[in-house]
Design a protein around this motif. Sequence first.
Motif, PDB file in Angstrom:
ATOM      1  N   MET A 146       0.810  -1.213   0.036  1.00  0.00           N
ATOM      2  CA  MET A 146       0.241   0.082   0.236  1.00  0.00           C
ATOM      3  C   MET A 146       0.531   1.098   0.060  1.00  0.00           C
ATOM      4  O   MET A 146       0.541   2.159  -0.616  1.00  0.00           O
ATOM      5  CB  MET A 146      -0.738   0.152   1.274  1.00  0.00           C
ATOM      6  N   ALA A 147       1.937   1.118   0.825  1.00  0.00           N
ATOM      7  CA  ALA A 147       2.976   2.185   0.869  1.00  0.00           C
ATOM      8  C   ALA A 147       3.669   2.550  -0.716  1.00  0.00           C
ATOM      9  O   ALA A 147       3.424   3.904  -0.958  1.00  0.00           O
ATOM     10  CB  ALA A 147       3.928   2.137   1.851  1.00  0.00           C
ATOM     11  N   PHE A 148       3.805   1.713  -1.207  1.00  0.00           N
ATOM     12  CA  PHE A 148       4.328   1.807  -2.689  1.00  0.00           C
ATOM     13  C   PHE A 148       3.184   2.272  -3.828  1.00  0.00           C
ATOM     14  O   PHE A 148       3.585   3.227  -4.538  1.00  0.00           O
ATOM     15  CB  PHE A 148       5.007   0.542  -3.121  1.00  0.00           C
ATOM     16  N   SER A 149       2.112   1.918  -3.385  1.00  0.00           N
ATOM     17  CA  SER A 149       0.847   2.120  -4.321  1.00  0.00           C
ATOM     18  C   SER A 149       0.548   3.789  -4.051  1.00  0.00           C
ATOM     19  O   SER A 149       0.369   4.423  -5.033  1.00  0.00           O
ATOM     20  CB  SER A 149      -0.331   1.228  -4.000  1.00  0.00           C
ATOM     21  N   MET A 150       0.606   4.115  -3.020  1.00  0.00           N
ATOM     22  CA  MET A 150       0.359   5.392  -2.638  1.00  0.00           C
ATOM     23  C   MET A 150       1.218   6.345  -3.181  1.00  0.00           C
ATOM     24  O   MET A 150       1.005   7.460  -3.710  1.00  0.00           O
ATOM     25  CB  MET A 150       0.194   5.435  -0.945  1.00  0.00           C
ATOM     26  N   ASN A 160       2.762  10.386  -7.134  1.00  0.00           N
ATOM     27  CA  ASN A 160       3.804  10.996  -8.189  1.00  0.00           C
ATOM     28  C   ASN A 160       2.922  11.298  -9.220  1.00  0.00           C
ATOM     29  O   ASN A 160       3.345  12.296  -9.921  1.00  0.00           O
ATOM     30  CB  ASN A 160       4.714   9.723  -8.177  1.00  0.00           C
ATOM     31  N   ALA A 161       2.150  10.543  -9.758  1.00  0.00           N
ATOM     32  CA  ALA A 161       1.195  10.585 -10.940  1.00  0.00           C
ATOM     33  C   ALA A 161       0.366  12.020 -10.694  1.00  0.00           C
ATOM     34  O   ALA A 161       0.399  12.989 -11.574  1.00  0.00           O
ATOM     35  CB  ALA A 161       0.225   9.642 -11.126  1.00  0.00           C
ATOM     36  N   GLU A 162       0.107  12.325  -9.283  1.00  0.00           N
ATOM     37  CA  GLU A 162      -0.797  13.405  -9.354  1.00  0.00           C
ATOM     38  C   GLU A 162       0.044  14.728  -9.275  1.00  0.00           C
ATOM     39  O   GLU A 162      -0.369  15.837  -9.558  1.00  0.00           O
ATOM     40  CB  GLU A 162      -1.664  13.388  -7.843  1.00  0.00           C
ATOM     41  N   MET A 163       1.361  14.638  -8.881  1.00  0.00           N
ATOM     42  CA  MET A 163       2.310  15.786  -8.555  1.00  0.00           C
ATOM     43  C   MET A 163       3.153  15.833  -9.835  1.00  0.00           C
ATOM     44  O   MET A 163       4.192  16.600  -9.718  1.00  0.00           O
ATOM     45  CB  MET A 163       2.920  15.438  -7.567  1.00  0.00           C
TER      46      MET A 163
END
Length: 510
Positions: free
Chosen positions: A477-481, A486-489
Amino acid sequence: MEKATKVFWISVVIAIVFVLWGVLLPNQLTSVMDVTLGFFLQNFGWFYQLSATFFLIFALFLIFSRYGKIKLGKDEDKPEFSRPTWFAMLFSAGMGIGLLFFGVSEPISHFANPPLGEAGTSAAATQALRYTYLHWGFHAWAIYATIALGLAYFKFRKGYPGLLSATLYPILGEKTKGPIGGVIDVVAVFATIFGVAASLGLGAAQINGGLSYVTGIPNTFGIQLLIIAIITVLFLISAGTGIKRGIKYLSNTNMILAVLLFFGVLFLGPTVFLLELFTTTLGSYIQNLPAMGLRLAPFNADNAAWIQGWTIFYWAWWIAWAPFVGTFIARVSRGRTVREFVVAVLFIPTIVCALWFAVFGGTGIHLEYNLGIPISEQTLETALFLVFQQLPLSALLIIITLFLITVFFITSADSATFVLGMQTTTGSLEPPNIIKYVWGILLAASAAILMYTGGLAGLQTAIIVSAFPLTFVLIAMAFSMVKSLNAEMGPKKQKERKKETVMKERPNPT
């Protein structure tokens, strides 16, 4: 039951099978649990240590990262609850019964049986509180912060279902909607059941222990079963009122009573000694945090047993509680930013927990070290009540404590039924009462079976085993987040957001 998912039915069947196993073949269940516990403690202690450290590093990374300003919700969303109510809900769900059960008993146990060095010394006293802070401090709340942030971010900002499986969508894609996602959600359900059942068992044991100590009522499984039955009826009534009534009001009541009890012990006890002890041990905890958080004892079997029985148990307990606490904290945290959320969840509870143990545990240590009162010879359930008997207004402190344990018991169980309802109804923010009632009854039955077959050892086994597969899910979950953040920023998204800001700030030509 139209909202119930396959995860609900599969989980209910497995939970019923577990309860029936404990009723029909209790000795076999106990034997299997003992063997399983030994296997995990001896072979995977290193894994739990490294995992807990990873979650702490990840939480600190989020605070100082460029993701801090992202809101858990749409950009225009405002927090649903005030900060005091938010903190009250967080504490009631996150630590509750454990603070009362272990407030005196854990520090005094470490003082009498330290992980290193000679027992009963001033050095042992400092070390006792330092390790207690370790078990209830940054590592624990980092685990909660990681899962709660993931659930809140994907639910409120991305619009995904409030399920553990949905938080892995950036990694697994559509597989989260199939059998793989179902397995992940079932694992989360059972970690929640065993983690919360352990706390309910502790609560029943301490209520019984307190009543026995004060009134002479027998301290037996039968009495504890009666306590669980009475509390079950009360929390099912509360569960029917919804999160904005029952849980909210109970959480605020918990906070008020806990504050009264805390200051009562602080000012009725050796106040200056306790404040000096808190200051000294907090500094020692921060200074030694990396070494304690990664400490194992491959060359010393006695020290290894201590670490397994305390530190490893706690990491597993917090991980097992993480879906429950994380889902609940996520539910009440809409509108907070990533940085505000992580700072609040990580630092404020850690300081408050340290204060709590310094005052309660420090009072117990003071009574034994300076006055020779054998606090450490008491059971885990009764050490707190012996301490109270040495203070003025002891009867009032005991009454407040028993009432507070009961309310914490109700709040934790009420919150757990809500969370289990969410997890088994595609993440519904308002799960049907009938589903919450089913989970409430199964929670109470699981707690009773674990207490009947193995007492605290049985609770410990269930927690450590259920936490093992869940740990892999939380790391993923941490890596998924990070992937989603990253995609959002990314450059394109930042450009679009800047353009939107300029358009909003541009004066209206009319």
